[in-house]
Design a protein around this motif. Structure first.
Motif, PDB file in Angstrom:
ATOM      1  N   ARG A  12       0.807  -1.367  -0.032  1.00 54.99           N
ATOM      2  CA  ARG A  12      -0.082  -0.147   0.151  1.00 54.99           C
ATOM      3  C   ARG A  12       0.930   1.424   0.042  1.00 54.99           C
ATOM      4  O   ARG A  12       0.410   2.284  -0.665  1.00 54.99           O
ATOM      5  N   ALA A  15       2.500   1.691  -3.470  1.00 54.97           N
ATOM      6  CA  ALA A  15       1.201   2.169  -4.670  1.00 54.97           C
ATOM      7  C   ALA A  15       1.213   3.441  -4.502  1.00 54.97           C
ATOM      8  O   ALA A  15       1.129   4.095  -5.709  1.00 54.97           O
ATOM      9  N   ARG A  19       3.430   4.047  -8.686  1.00 55.09           N
ATOM     10  CA  ARG A  19       2.454   3.990  -9.582  1.00 55.09           C
ATOM     11  C   ARG A  19       2.559   5.251 -10.586  1.00 55.09           C
ATOM     12  O   ARG A  19       2.465   6.381 -10.121  1.00 55.09           O
ATOM     13  N   ASP A  55       1.795  -0.759 -11.521  1.00 56.01           N
ATOM     14  CA  ASP A  55       1.069  -1.049 -10.291  1.00 56.01           C
ATOM     15  C   ASP A  55       2.030  -1.571  -9.117  1.00 56.01           C
ATOM     16  O   ASP A  55       3.204  -2.057  -9.511  1.00 56.01           O
ATOM     17  N   GLU A 153      -3.974  -2.187  -7.387  1.00 53.03           N
ATOM     18  CA  GLU A 153      -4.904  -1.230  -7.867  1.00 53.03           C
ATOM     19  C   GLU A 153      -5.485  -1.168  -8.957  1.00 53.03           C
ATOM     20  O   GLU A 153      -6.668  -0.640  -9.544  1.00 53.03           O
TER      21      GLU A 153
END
Length: 319
Positions: A12, A15, A19, A55, A153
């Motif tokens: 998390r 990301a 990203r 991602d 995601e």
């Protein structure tokens, strides 16, 4: 060893920061940390430079970054990534987001430079004190069930090749309880051994297996072929509850070697009800006035922690 919640905390965090950004440069300071990349340092760098991170994806404890040479706006499910940067954290691996002016960490192994974005760190650093972890570039392959490769995601139906052999984990939206139940009913083993089998269900390590079994009031030696559907359902819900509680706490940290991408340690260890509590009162039994002492037993060269009152050993138990 980081378990699923710890790796998900890292996923998390990554990301949020990487990203859509392009890799502008790579410094390999210690080739031992890319030893799993069979074609060597130059090929490793060549696969990463100028690629865009589409991602950050996780299945179980496997973590990878799908890469594309096109920009994120051009990438579509029909333009699937061919390769991914795989990260194996091992015992002490850390993925840290840092600015260039932050001094290098003592055990810095690989530095990945990212295209600048206002307010975001510009470097992804792989730090590994014990050098059991590493980074490597791997191929992407279609998923066997046509679903997304893992939790990410962008739901692309591809998975890093090294993770393609493992089952989905309990936090994956595409996890199938029916598939899990069929697998355990077809095995003649103990339920904890099944929970640790990555071909049955992924991402559950020794700590969280003990915690989930304690919550579900199931002994680790309960034979899988005797598990009723309601028992298995209760266990999976306990697994999810434990994992989500650990995520909320930032993971389970017993020392400074597990940190998230900002360098912070988790604190779920303070909330453990079973693991590491041998000789202490069972909190559930204590709450109803019972004096039950938690036990520690040898299990697969590890340890298992149970309450002899609310997790009684079955007569026909299996390891």
């Amino acid at each position: 060893m980081p378990e699923l919640p710890e790796v998900e905390v890292v996923r998390r965090g990554l990301a949020r920061w990487v990203r859509g950004r392009t890799i502008t440069g790579v410094d390999v300071l210690d080739p031992r940390s890319i030893r799993r990349h069979d074609l060597g340092t130059e090929d490793f760098i060549g696969n990463l430079e100028h690629a865009t991170v589409l991602d950050v994806v996780r299945r179980g404890k496997f973590l990878w970054l799908p890469l594309a040479m096109s920009t994120p706006r051009e990438a579509t499910p029909e333009d699937l990534p061919q390769v991914a940067l795989m990260a194996h954290l091992g015992m002490s691996g850390q993925l840290l987001m840092q600015d260039p002016d932050v001094p290098d960490e003592k055990h810095l192994k690989v530095r990945i430079k990212l295209s600048p974005v206002a307010g975001m760190p510009e470097q992804l650093r792989f730090v590994d004190q014990r050098i059991f972890g590493g980074l490597f570039v791997t191929s992407m392959v279609p998923t066997s069930d046509g679903g997304p490769g893992g939790l990410g995601e962008t739901p692309l139906p591809e998975i890093a090749e090294e993770a393609s052999h493992i089952a989905r984990d309990p936090l994956d939206p595409h996890f199938s309880f029916d598939a899990f139940y069929r697998k355990i009913k077809n095995r003649k083993t103990g339920i904890k051994r099944a929970l640790l089998d990555q071909s049955v269900i992924s991402g559950i390590g020794n700590i969280y297996a003990d915690e989930a079994l304690w919550r579900a009031r199931i002994h680790y030696a309960r034979p899988t072929d005797t598990m009723r559907r309601a028992d298995a359902g209760r266990l999976i819900e306990a697994v999810k509850d434990v994992m989500n509680a650990a995520l909320a706490a930032g993971g389970t940290s017993f020392d400074s070697l597990y940190v998230n991408v900002n360098g912070d340690s988790g604190y779920f260890a303070r909330s453990l009800n079973a693991y590491g509590r041998a000789g202490e009162l069972c909190r559930r039994c204590e709450a109803v006035g019972l004096h039950s002492i938690m036990k520690r037993e040898q299990f697969m060269n590890r340890s298992s922690y149970t309450c002899p009152v609310c997790q009684p050993r079955p007569r026909n138990g299996r390891w």
